[in-house]
Motif scaffolding. Structure first.
Motif, short mmCIF file in Angstrom:
data_model
loop_
_atom_site.label_atom_id
_atom_site.label_comp_id
_atom_site.label_asym_id
_atom_site.label_seq_id
_atom_site.Cartn_x
_atom_site.Cartn_y
_atom_site.Cartn_z
N UNK A 60 43.54 45.20 37.60
CA UNK A 60 44.45 45.05 38.74
C UNK A 60 45.02 43.65 38.89
N UNK A 61 44.36 42.64 38.29
CA UNK A 61 44.87 41.28 38.39
C UNK A 61 46.15 41.08 37.58
N UNK A 272 38.49 46.50 40.27
CA UNK A 272 38.55 45.07 40.56
C UNK A 272 38.80 44.31 39.27
N UNK A 273 39.62 43.26 39.33
CA UNK A 273 39.89 42.51 38.12
C UNK A 273 40.28 41.07 38.38
N UNK A 274 40.17 40.26 37.34
CA UNK A 274 40.61 38.87 37.41
C UNK A 274 41.16 38.43 36.05
N UNK A 275 42.02 37.46 36.09
CA UNK A 275 42.55 36.80 34.89
C UNK A 275 42.50 35.30 35.15
N UNK A 288 38.93 40.06 32.95
CA UNK A 288 37.73 40.88 33.09
C UNK A 288 37.95 41.85 34.25
N UNK A 289 37.38 43.05 34.15
CA UNK A 289 37.60 44.04 35.20
C UNK A 289 36.48 45.08 35.18
N UNK A 290 36.35 45.77 36.29
CA UNK A 290 35.34 46.81 36.43
C UNK A 290 35.94 47.94 37.26
N UNK A 336 33.71 49.01 32.21
CA UNK A 336 33.75 47.55 32.18
C UNK A 336 34.70 47.10 31.07
N UNK A 337 35.52 46.09 31.37
CA UNK A 337 36.50 45.64 30.39
C UNK A 337 36.58 44.13 30.30
#
Length: 525
Positions: A60-61, A272-275, A288-290, A336-337
């Motif tokens: 999502x980020x 949920x995600x972040x970059x 990274x994301x879950x 998980x990614x």
């Protein structure tokens, strides 16, 4: 004249809730590479690169990298393999409306952005055709029902007495009096020397994603997506066995099991995600994301008919139908990614993504109770895991590793070329099987005995993008192939000295090949 039993209604009213079996639920939870043509053309490896609407359903980020408001829509044509399938004369090529969405980019001061988005897309297209035929040696589907009666402690009220067993019980394997009552239960069975299966799958899983993302100084991007899923699945199959006489093994005729099953329902999940850009002067990114499980509430309905085409003195009815409607719940695994991305100016982008999801944790759930909540004025229900089916799932399925690689090169300011590749490891254990002896409501409501242990999936993609001012158009092609082994029923090995009761079938190699052409049209505001 043989009698015709117009309907069999199984004892569903006596049960509070129901559950599905491992193989059916595994089919419902499979994912595909889908989205905008740019995302597909790059093999979906954009979870760190971002700036594509489709990333809101994975990381999502990724939408946090948008600086302008954007809207896109995607159409596709898909062709599947299955030249030998003539059951109901299916079409191998179908058009699809795959995606429509927008991102609203909103500056929040100091170079930061707070973006909002919505995207509808089909995360799974079930359209497929399967056909297989092979020899059988002293084995048959109705023999399996006979073996279950002889070697397992059950009767028609037990949870390992399936719809298939019920159909063979009335049609072929027992003596029934003039009132339709069984006089001698599973007195005999018939062997077969060959089977044929033709199957058509149709439908889709539609995702409605609601996204919010933030950009902090172009160094850190955070995102949240709430997803609502809508399942429409339909499977139509015709399984045929040629039946042999017990004394001289001459051909008597055929028995056909025709099954139509539909599954519909809704679910929801949270992503949920972040970059992050770890180096201030470098465009290199890490993502990274879950994803939480998708919590599904589903309704399954089937209409199944066993046709007896043997001579009049074999069996009790020409055909025997059975139908069921029931609700159940299904929780998918966590996902998980991790992703890496890098760009060189405006002309080159490269991304790689790794995902893991443990399908051993797939949870078929039984609805235990429904009750009315006086305080809220709503109907509520409780559910619990189908423990024996869950144990079977843990033995049959395994963790799935997905690797996605993609690149984009701008050969001209207005023209981009893309390539991508995916590898998805097998979901099924090589020795997995659809166990019809499990004391489970998933077995009780089963209307088929066959299964496929699918192997790894390989996808290759390519694409081209054209942009002019605020308008852009992308085109992508995708080809995927998954090989598998088809079995008409589970194997049974009798004790030594009773080898005539063995009911064993060899694997039949099958393949699912799909080609898709996607077109995305978009506009930046």
């Amino acid at each position: 004249m043989k009698k015709i039993l117009t309907s069999i209604i199984l004892l569903s009213a006596a049960m509070a809730g129901n559950a599905q079996d491992t193989y059916q639920s595994a089919t419902l939870t499979e994912k595909d590479l889908s989205g905008t043509a740019r995302y597909v053309g790059m093999g979906g490896a954009m979870e760190a690169l971002g700036a594509d609407i489709s990333t809101m359903s994975t990381n999502p980020a990724g939408t946090g990298l948008f600086r302008k408001t954007q809207a896109t829509t995607t159409f596709s044509m898909q062709t599947v393999s299955g030249n030998d399938v003539n059951y109901l004369d299916p079409s191998k090529t179908k058009a699809s409306f795959d995606q429509i969405g927008f991102i609203m980019a909103m500056p929040s001061g100091n170079g930061n952005y707070l973006n909002f988005g919505f995207n509808y897309h089909k995360s799974r297209n079930f359209n497929s055709l399967l056909s297989a035929s092979n020899s059988l040696d002293n084995a048959s589907q109705n023999k399996l029902s006979f073996i279950k009666s002889k070697y397992f402690d059950w009767d028609k009220n037990e949870n390992n007495y399936s719809q298939v067993d019920y159909l063979y019980d009335y049609t072929l394997n027992s003596i029934v009096d003039k009132n339709g009552n069984i006089e001698e239960h599973f007195k005999y069975y018939y062997n077969s020397d060959r089977f044929n299966i033709q199957q058509i799958e149709e439908g889709y899983v539609a995702d409605y994603d609601f996204n919010i993302s933030a950009n902090f100084n172009d160094r850190l991007y955070l995102g949240l997506t709430v997803g609502v899923q809508d399942i429409h699945y339909k499977n139509k199959s015709l399984y045929t066995e040629s039946i042999l006489a017990a004394d001289d093994r001459t051909a008597l005729g055929t028995v056909e099991l025709e099954d139509v099953r539909e599954i519909t329902g809704t679910g929801m999940n949270i992503k949920l995600g972040l970059i992050g850009r770890p180096l201030e002067d470098s465009p290199f990114r890490i993502g990274a994301y879950v994803h939480t499980p998708t919590w599904y509430k589903l309704t399954s309905s089937n209409y199944t008919t066993l046709y007896n085409n043997l001579p009049k003195d074999h069996g009790n009815y020409d055909y025997t139908p059975s139908e069921e409607v029931f609700d159940f719940k299904l929780n998918t695994p966590w996902l998980f990614g991790l992703s890496l991305g890098h760009t060189v100016g405006q002309d080159f982008a490269f991304g790689v993504t790794y995902e893991y999801s443990d399908y051993k944790s797939l949870d078929n759930r039984v609805i235990d109770d429904r009750y009315y909540d006086d305080y809220y004025g709503t109907w509520e229900e409780s559910s619990s895991s189908d423990k024996l089916m869950k144990y079977h799932t843990e033995k049959t399925l395994k963790g799935v590793h997905t690797v996605k690689v993609g690149t984009e090169v701008k050969v001209m300011p207005c023209l981009a070329l893309r390539l991508g590749y995916n590898y998805v490891s097998p979901k099924y254990s090589a020795d997995g099987y659809r166990d019809g002896s499990i004391y489970s409501q998933g077995t009780y409501y089963a209307s088929r005995t066959d299964y496929v242990n699918w192997k790894a999936t390989n996808r290759v993609t390519a694409g081209i993008g054209f942009s002019m001012k605020n308008f852009f158009a992308d085109l992508a092609v995708k080809y995927s192939k998954t090989d598998g082994e088809y079995f008409p029923f589970m194997a049974f090995y009798a004790d030594k000295g009773s080898e005539e009761m063995n009911n064993i079938c060899d694997a039949t190699k099958v393949s699912d090949k799909r080609a898709q052409l996607s077109l995305t049209l978009g506009y930046r505001f």
